[in-house]
Design a protein around this motif. Structure first.
Motif, short mmCIF file in Angstrom:
data_model
loop_
_atom_site.label_atom_id
_atom_site.label_comp_id
_atom_site.label_asym_id
_atom_site.label_seq_id
_atom_site.Cartn_x
_atom_site.Cartn_y
_atom_site.Cartn_z
N ALA A 56 6.88 -4.17 0.74
CA ALA A 56 7.00 -3.49 2.03
C ALA A 56 6.11 -2.24 2.07
O ALA A 56 5.37 -2.02 3.02
N ARG A 57 6.16 -1.45 0.99
CA ARG A 57 5.35 -0.22 0.97
C ARG A 57 3.87 -0.55 1.07
O ARG A 57 3.13 0.04 1.85
N LEU A 58 3.46 -1.51 0.22
CA LEU A 58 2.02 -1.81 0.17
C LEU A 58 1.53 -2.38 1.49
O LEU A 58 0.45 -2.02 1.97
N THR A 59 2.32 -3.28 2.07
CA THR A 59 1.89 -3.87 3.35
C THR A 59 1.77 -2.78 4.40
O THR A 59 0.80 -2.73 5.15
N GLY A 60 2.77 -1.89 4.44
CA GLY A 60 2.71 -0.80 5.41
C GLY A 60 1.48 0.04 5.22
O GLY A 60 0.79 0.38 6.18
N VAL A 80 -3.74 -6.12 -5.35
CA VAL A 80 -4.16 -7.27 -6.15
C VAL A 80 -3.28 -7.40 -7.39
O VAL A 80 -2.81 -8.49 -7.73
N ALA A 81 -3.01 -6.25 -8.03
CA ALA A 81 -2.14 -6.29 -9.21
C ALA A 81 -0.76 -6.79 -8.82
O ALA A 81 -0.15 -7.60 -9.53
N PHE A 82 -0.28 -6.34 -7.66
CA PHE A 82 1.05 -6.73 -7.22
C PHE A 82 1.12 -8.23 -6.95
O PHE A 82 2.06 -8.91 -7.38
N SER A 83 0.12 -8.77 -6.26
CA SER A 83 0.22 -10.20 -5.94
C SER A 83 0.09 -11.04 -7.21
O SER A 83 0.78 -12.06 -7.34
N GLY A 84 -0.72 -10.58 -8.17
CA GLY A 84 -0.80 -11.30 -9.44
C GLY A 84 0.54 -11.27 -10.15
O GLY A 84 0.99 -12.28 -10.72
N CYS A 85 1.18 -10.13 -10.12
CA CYS A 85 2.48 -9.97 -10.76
C CYS A 85 3.51 -10.91 -10.12
O CYS A 85 4.31 -11.54 -10.81
N LEU A 86 3.46 -11.00 -8.80
CA LEU A 86 4.38 -11.90 -8.11
C LEU A 86 4.13 -13.35 -8.52
O LEU A 86 5.08 -14.11 -8.70
N ASP A 87 2.86 -13.69 -8.67
CA ASP A 87 2.54 -15.05 -9.11
C ASP A 87 3.18 -15.34 -10.46
O ASP A 87 3.77 -16.39 -10.67
N LEU A 88 3.04 -14.37 -11.37
CA LEU A 88 3.62 -14.54 -12.70
C LEU A 88 5.13 -14.71 -12.60
O LEU A 88 5.73 -15.58 -13.23
N VAL A 170 -6.98 -8.80 1.91
CA VAL A 170 -7.74 -8.07 0.89
C VAL A 170 -8.65 -9.07 0.20
O VAL A 170 -8.17 -9.96 -0.48
N PRO A 171 -9.95 -8.97 0.42
CA PRO A 171 -10.85 -9.87 -0.29
C PRO A 171 -10.87 -9.51 -1.78
O PRO A 171 -11.30 -8.42 -2.15
N ARG A 172 -10.34 -10.41 -2.61
CA ARG A 172 -10.11 -10.07 -4.02
C ARG A 172 -11.40 -9.80 -4.76
O ARG A 172 -11.43 -9.02 -5.68
N TRP A 173 -12.46 -10.53 -4.34
CA TRP A 173 -13.69 -10.40 -5.11
C TRP A 173 -14.33 -9.02 -4.94
O TRP A 173 -15.20 -8.63 -5.69
N HIS B 106 -11.01 -8.81 -11.09
CA HIS B 106 -10.21 -8.06 -10.11
C HIS B 106 -8.79 -7.87 -10.59
O HIS B 106 -8.13 -6.92 -10.22
N ALA B 107 -8.30 -8.80 -11.42
CA ALA B 107 -6.90 -8.72 -11.85
C ALA B 107 -6.79 -8.10 -13.24
O ALA B 107 -5.76 -8.24 -13.87
#
Lengths: 237, 390
Positions: A56-60, A80-88, A170-173, B106-107
């Motif tokens: 919520a914070r990051l999206t805001g 990016v770190a957050f979405s990777g963490c969620l994937d894990l 967010v374009p990750r590249w 990036h990660a």
């Protein structure tokens, strides 16, 4: 400060995810028990709470158009770190679901694999929940209901990832990580010095450690002195 | 490193003969897929029929339960190892690690943080358990990312890798759809116009030796074909590129009293692609005709573009009129071109356009006129009397 807050939340989420990973590792092994399942449940709930708050914070923050470019880059890095963490987290939750249903605890013959891991993991869970100790209060057969809940939560996390992808672009590249190559060594050493984390197999190379060597020489000197004294006393008497 | 008694899964080789061989084979398969791993020499997954102790892999790492290992997990594992061994990785691991650093740069923050956190979480376990878990992870990655020279037992053919691409790299499908749609539109629009896909009328000159196709589609044909007129409707660029289309558009603009726009655009093109020697003269002519105050065919350009163009005119060069040309081009594209497409003139052109009839195939294809092949200069026999083509 929104950024510091996000960073702190993300650190907590990282810690909880790592602990959860460690707990899932032993499901179905010889250390599996009612307590482990309960710890898993609590850790997972904590991780979910943290993920919702961070998301919520990051999206805001990222949807705020008036953000300066530097701030924005920082937030994108966190995102990016957050979405990777969620994937894990999602992957580990799915594995917990598969393993939990493959190794039911209350079956007549408990088909657990003897992996050699024997100790309880409550310290790991306590670290995840940042609590001193953990009370186990679940009743005997809570794990069947818990599996259904886990399934729901896996779906929720998946939806959350999808939702965030749609809301924030967010374009990750384009994102540059802050850690350069080999950074894990530098700060790993400092972290090891400060919080004694980061070393676990080093015990094998223990004898080379100077402090240990010093302790060993001191101990043997004292021992020698004691033996000499004892011999003297025996001779004198 | 102590072998605990209860954790041993020692394959019993007590059965003799064929049964023993089969048991060994089965055991070797189990070891190679990582369901068991040896304790003495953890880096070589092989079954030896002696007293070597083995241990069972934890179900989390079984090849049957997990999905294809992701790059992110491998990067975290390598980072952990790198921290534990203070950077001393094996050669192929080092290579993989560098590649991963480049691939998922990036990660990388996440990789380092997770590796550190996982090591800290591991600190909370008993020492024996820590070693067991380290060995389990090592055995898992030996199976999933085998060192060079060891066959990959999980290899399942080429299509496996593509469907197992991790989530990390995929872009959400919704956004991908948005960038596909221009291509889809383009190909659905041009499909009927592609001679390879849908054939060409009246006939393919390269096959039938009949050049009416080129005559009908010549740059300055009196009556354009229907396909050609349709193509003018695709885009403004398409209309301007066709001489016939441009002439018709000019007629239309003359009726609307704005033909000077197209004339100005043509003059700019001429300046742009003309000879270097004529550039000053051409610029001057364009200025006199279109830009000077009170000129005969004055074009309507906004003041800022006009200022910039007039400033550039002091030192004329080939591209000095680009801004003004683009302005006029957009003006025609936004304003006159849609009106041209809706006008009765264009509709009339569409109905009048010819659809060439397909030439009749000969009933006897082998009776066709012999081709005029030019005599090869390499052949000395091709003299005056030696025309033996017939």
């Amino acid at each position: 400060m929104a950024r510091e807050e996000c960073k702190a939340l993300l650190d907590a989420l990282n810690r909880t995810t790592a602990c959860y990973h460690h707990l899932v590792l032993t499901v179905g092994g010889s250390a599996d028990s009612q307590n482990l399942r309960e710890e898993l449940q609590k850790t997972r709930q904590k991780a979910h709470e943290l993920a919702v708050a961070t998301g919520a914070r990051l999206t805001g923050a990222l949807r705020d158009k008036s953000l300066a470019a530097e701030e924005r880059a920082e937030f994108e890095r966190l995102w990016v770190a957050f979405s990777g963490c969620l994937d894990l987290l999602e992957a580990d939750m799915q594995r917990a679901l598969a393993l939990g249903s493959a190794f039911p605890l209350n079956a007549p013959r408990r088909p657990l694999v003897r992996t050699g891991v024997a100790g309880a993991a409550s310290a790991v869970a306590a670290r995840a929940l940042s609590a001193r100790s953990l009370r186990h209060e679940a009743e005997h057969d809570f794990d069947v209901a818990d599996l259904q809940e886990l399934e729901r939560e896996v779906l929720q996390v998946g939806e959350m990832i999808q939702d965030m992808e749609m809301k924030v672009n967010v374009p990750r590249w384009t994102v540059q990580a802050r850690q350069a190559a080999g950074a894990e060594l530098l700060s790993g050493a400092s972290a090891g010095a400060s919080s004694a984390g980061g070393m676990s197999v080093e015990e094998r190379s223990g004898p080379c450690d100077p402090s240990k060597a010093l302790a060993a020489t001191l101990f043997s000197a004292v021992l020698l002195a004691a033996v000499a004294l004892a011999v003297c006393v025996a001779k004198l008497s | 490193f102590r072998v605990s008694e209860d954790g041993e899964g020692r394959p019993r080789a007590g059965v003799r003969g064929r049964g023993q061989r089969e048991a060994l084979h089965l055991g070797a398969l189990l070891v190679r897929h990582g369901y068991l791993y040896p304790l003495r020499d953890p880096r070589s997954l092989a079954l030896r029929p002696d007293e070597t102790p083995y241990r069972f892999q934890t179900p989390y790492f079984w090849a049957s339960t997990v999905w294809p290992a992701s790059e992110l997990d491998y990067a975290i594992y390598l980072a952990k190892r790198s921290i534990q061994r203070r950077g001393a990785l094996l050669d192929h691991e080092k290579e993989h690690y560098d590649q991963l650093q480049w691939k998922i740069s990036h990660a990388w923050d996440l990789v380092v943080t997770q590796a550190r956190e996982q090591l800290r979480a591991m600190k909370q376990r008993r020492r024996g358990d820590r070693l067991v878990i380290t060995c389990q992870e090592q055995a898992y990655w030996l199976v999933n990312r085998p060192p060079p020279g060891v066959p990959n037992v999980l290899e399942q053919g080429p299509e496996r890798g593509s469907c197992a691409a991790s989530r990390l790299q995929t872009v959400s499908t919704a956004r991908r759809g948005a960038c596909h749609s221009p291509y889809l539109k383009f190909s659905s629009q041009r499909g009927p116009h592609d001679p390879i896909l849908s054939g060409c009328l009246p006939s393919n000159p390269w096959v039938t030796d009949d050049d009416t196709y080129w005559a009908v589609n010549a740059p300055t044909a009196a009556t354009p074909t229907r396909l050609r007129v349709e193509r003018w409707g695709f885009s403004f660029q398409e209309l301007l590129e066709d001489p016939v289309g441009r002439a018709h558009f000019m007629d239309f603009l003359e009726k609307e009293f704005s033909a000077e726009n197209l004339s100005f655009w043509e003059a700019c093109e001429q300046l742009r692609y003309g000879g270097q020697a004529q550039v000053p003269a051409l610029v001057d002519a364009v200025y006199q005709q279109f830009l000077a105050p009170g000129a005969a065919r004055w074009v309507n350009i906004d003041s800022r573009t006009m200022e910039r163009t007039l400033a550039g005119l002091c030192r004329p060069h080939r591209y000095v009129l680009d801004d003004a040309q683009l302005h006029i081009y957009m003006l025609m594209k936004k304003d006159s071109y849609p009106r041209f497409l809706k006008s009765d003139m264009y509709k009339g052109l569409l109905t009048e356009a010819t659809v060439p009839v397909e030439t009749k195939r000969r009933v006897f294809p082998f009776m066709r006129k012999p081709r005029h092949c030019s005599p090869s200069p390499a052949l000395p026999t091709a003299g005056p009397g030696g025309g033996g083509e017939d």
